[in-house]
Design a protein around this motif. Structure first.
Motif, short mmCIF file in Angstrom:
data_model
loop_
_atom_site.label_atom_id
_atom_site.label_comp_id
_atom_site.label_asym_id
_atom_site.label_seq_id
_atom_site.Cartn_x
_atom_site.Cartn_y
_atom_site.Cartn_z
N PRO A 31 0.58 -1.16 0.04
CA PRO A 31 -0.21 0.24 0.06
C PRO A 31 0.91 1.14 -0.35
O PRO A 31 1.93 1.16 0.68
N PRO A 32 0.25 1.92 -0.92
CA PRO A 32 1.51 2.94 -0.78
C PRO A 32 1.48 4.57 0.53
O PRO A 32 2.37 5.47 0.21
N ASP A 33 0.48 4.34 1.00
CA ASP A 33 0.58 4.73 2.61
C ASP A 33 0.09 4.29 3.76
O ASP A 33 -0.04 3.14 3.87
N GLU A 34 0.39 5.07 4.16
CA GLU A 34 0.75 4.43 6.04
C GLU A 34 -1.00 4.28 6.45
O GLU A 34 -0.81 3.03 7.13
N ALA A 35 -1.77 4.98 5.99
CA ALA A 35 -2.97 3.70 6.53
C ALA A 35 -3.15 2.95 5.81
O ALA A 35 -4.23 1.47 5.93
N GLY A 36 -2.91 2.55 4.71
CA GLY A 36 -3.13 1.32 3.89
C GLY A 36 -2.01 0.60 4.69
O GLY A 36 -3.02 -0.74 4.41
N MET A 37 -1.13 0.39 4.85
CA MET A 37 -0.41 -0.48 5.28
C MET A 37 -1.11 -0.97 7.02
O MET A 37 -0.75 -2.03 7.15
N PHE A 38 -1.39 -0.25 7.65
CA PHE A 38 -2.10 -0.19 8.96
C PHE A 38 -3.73 -1.29 8.74
O PHE A 38 -3.75 -2.29 9.07
N ALA A 39 -4.09 -0.57 7.57
CA ALA A 39 -5.44 -1.46 7.13
C ALA A 39 -4.96 -2.84 6.50
O ALA A 39 -5.75 -3.66 7.15
N ALA A 40 -3.54 -2.86 5.78
CA ALA A 40 -3.45 -4.38 5.37
C ALA A 40 -3.22 -5.20 6.39
O ALA A 40 -3.36 -6.18 6.31
N LYS A 41 -2.24 -4.35 7.78
CA LYS A 41 -1.22 -5.19 8.37
C LYS A 41 -3.40 -6.03 8.86
O LYS A 41 -2.64 -6.67 9.79
N ASP A 42 -4.21 -4.90 9.95
CA ASP A 42 -5.14 -5.62 10.47
C ASP A 42 -6.11 -6.60 9.32
O ASP A 42 -6.13 -7.47 10.34
N GLU A 43 -6.42 -6.54 8.10
CA GLU A 43 -6.79 -7.58 7.62
C GLU A 43 -5.71 -9.20 7.86
O GLU A 43 -6.19 -10.11 7.20
N ALA A 44 -4.08 -8.98 7.95
CA ALA A 44 -3.22 -10.12 7.45
C ALA A 44 -3.89 -11.08 9.01
O ALA A 44 -2.67 -12.18 9.39
N ALA A 45 -4.60 -10.05 10.18
CA ALA A 45 -4.61 -10.97 11.21
C ALA A 45 -5.31 -11.90 11.71
O ALA A 45 -5.83 -13.14 11.98
N SER A 46 -6.47 -12.31 10.11
CA SER A 46 -6.90 -13.42 9.99
C SER A 46 -5.83 -14.67 9.24
O SER A 46 -6.32 -15.83 8.73
N ILE A 47 -5.21 -14.18 8.74
CA ILE A 47 -4.52 -15.41 8.12
C ILE A 47 -3.74 -16.46 9.46
O ILE A 47 -3.02 -16.11 10.40
N PRO A 48 -4.42 -17.41 10.14
CA PRO A 48 -3.61 -18.66 10.47
C PRO A 48 -2.40 -19.29 9.78
O PRO A 48 -1.91 -18.58 8.53
#
Length: 174
Positions: free
Chosen positions: A62-79
């Motif tokens: 993601p090109p910005d910090e907000a996008g990185m935080f959102a992508a990291k939050d989505e990664a919480a579902s990866i087992p």
């Protein structure tokens, strides 16, 4: 006087002749005259000992910090697909010693010799901030990097990153 002049002219012509002949030898070749392989011009056999990049991990971040935080939050579902066996934890310990200890330190406090020069200092892996993250989020950080932390998607395979996470949980977890 004429003889002296003729000898000098003759010597000059001989030296000029040697220079012309010398140009035909290989030592006059410049780098631009040599054959070279251009990037992506030919297929080169891969290194059998190399680490392949798998999956979609090389997609742009993601090109910005907000996008990185959102992508990291989505990664919480990866087992975590790698069971925390003794072998996995041992491999993770070896990989941690090779790639992480210089910044995070041997006790994971963020006080490694290289990490000490960073601002901000590396994260303390013992803190609740790290330990409360899902394995998928830590995997995201290892894959994408953060602030001064480099990404390890090309240096460590997916299996190796999960092994490091299993080690972190075992060594620095509650």
């Amino acid at each position: 006087m004429k003889n002296r002049y003729r000898r000098r002219v003759g010597l000059g012509l001989v030296l000029l002749g040697y220079a012309v002949v010398a140009m035909g030898f290989p030592w006059d070749k410049d780098m631009v005259d040599q054959p070279s392989i251009k990037a992506q011009e030919s297929v080169i056999a891969g290194d059998s000992g190399g680490i392949p990049v798998e999956g979609g991990e090389t997609l742009p971040a993601p090109p910005d910090e907000a996008g990185m935080f959102a992508a990291k939050d989505e990664a919480a579902s990866i087992p975590n697909p790698v069971p925390a066996t003794a072998d996995s934890i041992e491999r993770g310990a070896e990989l941690y010693a090779m790639t992480c200890v210089v910044c995070h330190g041997s006790e994971g406090r963020g006080d490694g010799t290289v990490g000490a020069v960073f601002e901000p200092v590396p994260v303390d892996l013992n803190d609740a901030y790290t330990q409360d993250q899902a394995d998928g989020q830590i995997f995201f950080t290892l894959t994408r990097g953060r602030v001064a932390m480099p990404y390890y998607r090309d240096a460590l395979s997916q299996q190796e990153r999960w092994d490091v996470i299993n080690f972190l949980r075992d060594e620095f977890g509650p």
